[in-house]
Design an enzyme around this catalytic site. Structure first.
Site, PDB file in Angstrom:
ATOM      1  N   GLN A  84       3.052   9.912   1.039  1.00  0.00           N
ATOM      2  CA  GLN A  84       4.339   9.216   1.191  1.00  0.00           C
ATOM      3  C   GLN A  84       5.298   9.532   0.035  1.00  0.00           C
ATOM      4  O   GLN A  84       6.488   9.268   0.125  1.00  0.00           O
ATOM      5  CB  GLN A  84       4.127   7.693   1.289  1.00  0.00           C
ATOM      6  CG  GLN A  84       3.455   7.278   2.591  1.00  0.00           C
ATOM      7  CD  GLN A  84       3.247   5.778   2.648  1.00  0.00           C
ATOM      8  OE1 GLN A  84       2.283   5.259   2.126  1.00  0.00           O
ATOM      9  NE2 GLN A  84       4.175   5.064   3.276  1.00  0.00           N
TER      10      GLN A  84
ATOM     11  N   GLY B  63       0.836  -1.202   0.000  1.00  0.00           N
ATOM     12  CA  GLY B  63       0.000   0.000   0.000  1.00  0.00           C
ATOM     13  C   GLY B  63       0.864   1.243   0.000  1.00  0.00           C
ATOM     14  O   GLY B  63       2.001   1.219   0.485  1.00  0.00           O
TER      15      GLY B  63
ATOM     16  N   HIS C 105      -2.599   7.581   6.892  1.00  0.00           N
ATOM     17  CA  HIS C 105      -1.598   8.475   6.285  1.00  0.00           C
ATOM     18  C   HIS C 105      -2.250   9.774   5.806  1.00  0.00           C
ATOM     19  O   HIS C 105      -1.641  10.835   5.869  1.00  0.00           O
ATOM     20  CB  HIS C 105      -0.933   7.804   5.076  1.00  0.00           C
ATOM     21  CG  HIS C 105       0.172   6.856   5.428  1.00  0.00           C
ATOM     22  ND1 HIS C 105       1.318   7.256   6.072  1.00  0.00           N
ATOM     23  CD2 HIS C 105       0.313   5.526   5.208  1.00  0.00           C
ATOM     24  CE1 HIS C 105       2.116   6.204   6.232  1.00  0.00           C
ATOM     25  NE2 HIS C 105       1.529   5.142   5.723  1.00  0.00           N
TER      26      HIS C 105
ATOM     27  N   CYS D  92       5.542  -0.356   7.262  1.00  0.00           N
ATOM     28  CA  CYS D  92       5.244   0.836   6.476  1.00  0.00           C
ATOM     29  C   CYS D  92       6.489   1.254   5.703  1.00  0.00           C
ATOM     30  O   CYS D  92       7.585   1.254   6.262  1.00  0.00           O
ATOM     31  CB  CYS D  92       4.812   1.959   7.417  1.00  0.00           C
ATOM     32  SG  CYS D  92       4.434   3.497   6.570  1.00  0.00           S
ATOM     33  N   LEU D  93       6.299   1.610   4.430  1.00  0.00           N
ATOM     34  CA  LEU D  93       7.444   2.021   3.616  1.00  0.00           C
ATOM     35  C   LEU D  93       8.079   3.302   4.162  1.00  0.00           C
ATOM     36  O   LEU D  93       9.242   3.579   3.871  1.00  0.00           O
ATOM     37  CB  LEU D  93       7.018   2.219   2.157  1.00  0.00           C
ATOM     38  CG  LEU D  93       6.545   0.940   1.444  1.00  0.00           C
ATOM     39  CD1 LEU D  93       6.022   1.258   0.059  1.00  0.00           C
ATOM     40  CD2 LEU D  93       7.675  -0.086   1.379  1.00  0.00           C
TER      41      LEU D  93
ATOM     42  N   HIS E  32      -4.753   1.466   7.457  1.00  0.00           N
ATOM     43  CA  HIS E  32      -3.371   1.952   7.616  1.00  0.00           C
ATOM     44  C   HIS E  32      -3.103   3.096   6.627  1.00  0.00           C
ATOM     45  O   HIS E  32      -2.587   4.143   7.004  1.00  0.00           O
ATOM     46  CB  HIS E  32      -2.401   0.779   7.379  1.00  0.00           C
ATOM     47  CG  HIS E  32      -0.956   1.158   7.313  1.00  0.00           C
ATOM     48  ND1 HIS E  32      -0.010   0.676   8.194  1.00  0.00           N
ATOM     49  CD2 HIS E  32      -0.266   1.967   6.458  1.00  0.00           C
ATOM     50  CE1 HIS E  32       1.178   1.190   7.890  1.00  0.00           C
ATOM     51  NE2 HIS E  32       1.053   1.966   6.828  1.00  0.00           N
ATOM     52  N   GLU E  33      -3.489   2.887   5.358  1.00  0.00           N
ATOM     53  CA  GLU E  33      -3.244   3.921   4.333  1.00  0.00           C
ATOM     54  C   GLU E  33      -4.102   5.155   4.584  1.00  0.00           C
ATOM     55  O   GLU E  33      -3.655   6.278   4.379  1.00  0.00           O
ATOM     56  CB  GLU E  33      -3.518   3.363   2.934  1.00  0.00           C
ATOM     57  CG  GLU E  33      -2.646   2.180   2.523  1.00  0.00           C
ATOM     58  CD  GLU E  33      -1.165   2.418   2.730  1.00  0.00           C
ATOM     59  OE1 GLU E  33      -0.702   3.574   2.612  1.00  0.00           O
ATOM     60  OE2 GLU E  33      -0.461   1.442   3.044  1.00  0.00           O
TER      61      GLU E  33
HETATM   62 ZN    ZN Z   1       2.327   3.252   5.755  1.00  0.00          ZN
END
Ligand code: ZN
Length: 182
Positions: free
Chosen positions: A51, A46, A153, A107-108, A149-150
């Site tokens: 991000q 995701g 963000h 998470c990236l 989660h996304e």
């Molecule tokens: Zn994330």
């Protein structure tokens, strides 16, 4: 298409609240294509627009990070994984179950760190697709976890913000150490 650079914590942009998309344009579709390419390259399941530095309420998900469009060894594999890109623009949760589900999230933007986060197991969500059409669906399983989660963000929240101050501090210290040692 292009691979974009992914912002990592503690970059202040990750705390920004993203703004809704008024009209889905070709520029958004280009961004979405780039976000998907960036997510597959990372690889991750995701990615939210913030991000990659764009504060708009757009996110992409594909739960098959090792999928391939053209698997050349497909004949020798029992399961052929096909990319399943999903795009959510202006997603809103209109209902969430009382029942919770715990998943070890990563998470990236918080590379290599994982921790258990508890979230509603099922959610009903409304969103726009990349053509600007509205959708609504009840979602569960890993997709529900990933979507929440996304969506965090988009509100400037990272999965580590769901942890205790102690646990979060430990993870961030570990990340700092990892960055120093490469
Ligand atoms: Zn994330």
């Amino acid at each position: 298409m292009a691979i974009l650079s992914i912002i990592e914590t503690p970059d202040a942009r990750l705390k920004q609240i993203s703004t809704p998309v008024a009209t889905v344009t070709d520029a958004h579709r280009t961004l979405i294509a780039d976000m998907l390419e960036t997510m597959y390259d990372a690889p991750g399941i995701g990615l939210a627009a913030i991000q990659v530095g764009v504060a708009e309420r757009i996110l992409v998900i594909d739960l098959q990070p090792d999928a391939d469009d053209t698997p050349d060894d497909a004949a020798s594999e029992d399961i052929v994984r096909i990319k399943q890109p999903r795009v959510f623009i202006n997603p809103e949760i209109v209902w969430a179950s009382d029942e919770l589900s715990v998943y070890s999230e990563g998470c990236l933007s918080v590379p290599e760190m994982y921790a258990d986060v508890s979230r509603p197991a099922r959610i009903r969500v409304q969103w726009l697709d990349d053509q600007g059409a509205s959708n609504e669906a009840e979602i569960d399983g890993l997709l529900a976890t990933c979507l929440q989660h996304e969506m965090d963000h988009l509100n400037g929240v990272l999965f580590i913000d769901h942890l205790s101050r102690l646990k979060r501090g430990m993870l961030l210290k570990k990340l700092e150490k990892l960055r120093k040692t490469g």
